[in-house]
Design a protein around this motif. Structure first.
Motif, PDB file in Angstrom:
ATOM      1  N   UNK A 193      62.425  57.747  73.367  1.00  0.00           N
ATOM      2  CA  UNK A 193      62.369  55.640  74.970  1.00  0.00           C
ATOM      3  C   UNK A 193      60.706  55.662  75.090  1.00  0.00           C
ATOM      4  N   UNK A 194      59.751  56.987  75.000  1.00  0.00           N
ATOM      5  CA  UNK A 194      58.566  55.968  75.238  1.00  0.00           C
ATOM      6  C   UNK A 194      58.346  55.198  73.525  1.00  0.00           C
ATOM      7  N   UNK A 195      58.717  55.341  72.388  1.00  0.00           N
ATOM      8  CA  UNK A 195      58.379  54.530  71.210  1.00  0.00           C
ATOM      9  C   UNK A 195      59.002  53.458  71.464  1.00  0.00           C
ATOM     10  N   UNK A 196      60.122  53.195  72.488  1.00  0.00           N
ATOM     11  CA  UNK A 196      60.816  52.103  73.096  1.00  0.00           C
ATOM     12  C   UNK A 196      59.533  51.075  73.584  1.00  0.00           C
ATOM     13  N   UNK A 197      59.029  52.142  74.809  1.00  0.00           N
ATOM     14  CA  UNK A 197      58.493  51.440  75.902  1.00  0.00           C
ATOM     15  C   UNK A 197      57.517  51.246  75.062  1.00  0.00           C
ATOM     16  N   UNK A 198      56.469  51.625  73.852  1.00  0.00           N
ATOM     17  CA  UNK A 198      55.186  51.050  73.979  1.00  0.00           C
ATOM     18  C   UNK A 198      53.957  52.208  74.495  1.00  0.00           C
ATOM     19  N   UNK A 199      54.548  53.329  74.777  1.00  0.00           N
ATOM     20  CA  UNK A 199      54.138  54.430  75.798  1.00  0.00           C
ATOM     21  C   UNK A 199      53.664  55.709  75.013  1.00  0.00           C
ATOM     22  N   UNK A 200      53.266  56.689  75.930  1.00  0.00           N
ATOM     23  CA  UNK A 200      52.882  57.865  74.993  1.00  0.00           C
ATOM     24  C   UNK A 200      54.245  58.493  75.208  1.00  0.00           C
ATOM     25  N   UNK A 201      54.230  59.424  74.351  1.00  0.00           N
ATOM     26  CA  UNK A 201      56.018  60.683  75.016  1.00  0.00           C
ATOM     27  C   UNK A 201      55.184  62.102  75.709  1.00  0.00           C
ATOM     28  N   UNK A 202      56.094  62.192  77.087  1.00  0.00           N
ATOM     29  CA  UNK A 202      55.387  63.743  77.055  1.00  0.00           C
ATOM     30  C   UNK A 202      54.566  62.800  79.034  1.00  0.00           C
ATOM     31  N   UNK A 203      54.586  61.487  78.709  1.00  0.00           N
ATOM     32  CA  UNK A 203      54.620  60.972  79.921  1.00  0.00           C
ATOM     33  C   UNK A 203      55.267  61.737  81.573  1.00  0.00           C
ATOM     34  N   UNK A 204      55.009  61.811  82.901  1.00  0.00           N
ATOM     35  CA  UNK A 204      55.605  62.346  84.148  1.00  0.00           C
ATOM     36  C   UNK A 204      55.976  61.480  83.850  1.00  0.00           C
ATOM     37  N   UNK A 205      57.351  61.445  84.668  1.00  0.00           N
ATOM     38  CA  UNK A 205      58.234  60.386  85.450  1.00  0.00           C
ATOM     39  C   UNK A 205      58.033  60.844  87.121  1.00  0.00           C
TER      40      UNK A 205
END
Length: 475
Positions: A193-205
């Motif tokens: 999901x992070x890759x599709x959104x262009x942000x780092x993985x593991x960011x808290x939602x």
């Protein structure tokens, strides 16, 4: 934390998904907006989001905002605040995928107990629960997004301990998600999901609340004598309240977007600003669709009362009063499109003010100021009308997307960008626009309000009587 840290805020509404990337001062560093597709209505009374439209719009809007920001700056995003529209229902399979289309807040099924419609239905949640699971893989949802036909204890912000409440609402304890308070963590962003959104993985939602409550937070609604008027598809006033009220008829208790706090919400107009969109589309039949600026400029020259036009804003009847219908009455040949447009603005102001006045009287509360958010807050004509009808100064937040700012505030508090909710609101919300009451305009609207008080009950009674006659003929 550093001064350059950012949060990403998702605001999924009735008609579009908006994404803001915000710093600690509340400055919007990047944004994007993706419209939702029209609701599907396979049978009368049903209103569904087509395919996976909510998820698709969130991914696309986030990616566009991140692209505007730049990949290097995107590494500074510390948390994601997730806000979706309230009163939706998502039915999921075991793996978290949709078993059927998400039901919008206008779907008649949401007023009734849940019943399985698909053999592989496993979990029932809100739109925020579904999106949170897609983003994190966790079965957690924002506690503040549970209003309506859910077995939730409003006092504890958790599932009811009474099994009869689950039976009444048609739900199972093992078929619902864990509830998380505003500012709590729903999970961590999955790598794909992070890759599709262009942000780092593991960011808290981060959990927020229901969209109206998040809007109130992002609009800086704090004072007991202030009210927020949210000019969206659904239009109603809200004000801070001390707790759950069960002895009122003209308002209801809503969760706020801060743990343990509540909002008192008046009854509202179910298709308020939608009526504006409808009218604008109607005018486009004869040519190019007029802009809001063109309509507002023309309406500014129309006198208060629109030469006698009165608008009944019943374009979407409540399920318990299906006989109600919208109407525009009072034509005498002197009015044009700008008169109709102004009359719609006046009707929104007068109808919501009447509902707000009933709620305030019942609760013994005064009104000293009105905060206005939503698309209509960009109209100087609308703000002047609201100040005159409500009789108090009107303020507009600097950032038009107040729900997005509220989601940003939740994320900023959760990741330590600010030490407290109050600090975050003080730092991130400002009011550059203020419109004071014009005495002459206020006096003119006193007469128009009286006209509405006389005409609207007669219009509603006309439709009620017509409905009763029709039922009698059928039977």
């Amino acid at each position: 934390m550093t001064g350059e840290d950012l949060v990403l805020a998702i605001d999924n509404g009735s008609q579009s998904t908006k994404v803001l990337i915000v710093d600690a001062s509340g400055s919007v560093r990047a944004s994007a907006k993706v419209p939702l597709r029209p609701y599907a209505s396979p049978v009368p009374g049903r209103s569904e989001h087509p395919d996976d439209d909510i998820w698709d719009s969130i991914v696309l809007a986030t990616r566009r905002a991140v692209d505007v920001l730049g990949s290097a700056e995107a590494t500074r995003i510390r948390a994601v605040g997730l806000c979706t529209i309230r009163f939706c229902r998502a039915v999921l399979r075991e793996d978290g995928s949709l078993a059927q289309p998400v039901m919008s807040w206008m779907d008649e099924r949401l007023s009734r107990a849940y019943r399985d419609e698909q053999p592989d239905a496993r979990f029932v949640t809100t739109s925020s629960g579904y999106i949170a699971m897609r983003m994190t893989g966790e079965r957690r949802d924002s506690a503040g997004n549970y209003q309506g036909m859910w077995p939730v204890d409003t006092r504890t912000w958790d599932w009811s301990a009474d099994d009869a409440e689950f039976s009444r609402t048609g739900l199972r304890r093992d078929g619902v998600f864990e509830l998380i308070p505003p500012g709590g963590e729903l999970g961590r962003l999955l790598p794909d999901v992070a890759a599709r959104m262009g942000v780092r993985a593991g960011i808290p939602v981060i959990a927020t609340s229901n969209d109206k409550a998040v809007e109130a937070l992002g609009a800086g609604l704090r004072g007991d004598d202030d009210a927020l008027l949210s000019l969206g598809t659904y239009v109603a006033t809200m004000r801070p309240d001390s707790g759950v009220r069960s002895d009122v008829r003209h308002s209801w208790t809503n969760f706020a977007s801060e743990p343990g706090r509540y909002l008192m919400e008046s009854h509202g107009v179910r298709r308020g600003m939608w009526t504006i969109s409808w009218f604008r589309r109607l005018l486009s039949v004869t040519g190019v669709e007029p802009t809001d600026d063109e309509l507002n400029a023309g309406a500014a020259d129309v006198p208060p009362g629109a030469n006698g036009l009165v608008v009944s804003l019943d374009w979407l009847a409540p399920s318990e009063q299906q006989w109600r219908r919208g109407a525009i009455v009072g034509f005498d040949g002197s009015q044009d499109a700008f008169h109709i447009y102004r009359a719609i603005l006046e009707a929104i102001a007068i109808t919501t003010h009447a509902a707000d006045a009933r709620a305030r009287s019942e609760a013994g509360r005064d009104l000293s100021g009105l905060i206005v958010t939503g698309g209509g807050s960009a109209s100087a004509t609308m703000l002047r009308i609201l100040a005159a009808v409500y009789g108090v100064p009107v303020r507009v937040p600097a950032v038009n997307d107040a729900a997005g700012m509220g989601a940003a505030i939740c994320a900023a508090v959760a990741c330590g960008m600010h030490d407290s909710w109050s600090d975050a609101v003080d730092a991130m919300v400002s009011f550059p626009t203020r419109v004071d009451v014009e005495p002459a305009l206020e006096a003119a609207y006193a007469t128009v309000i009286g006209r509405y008080g006389a005409v609207i009950p007669r219009v509603q009674e006309l439709f009620r009587a017509e409905s009763s006659t029709a039922v009698g003929k059928v039977s």
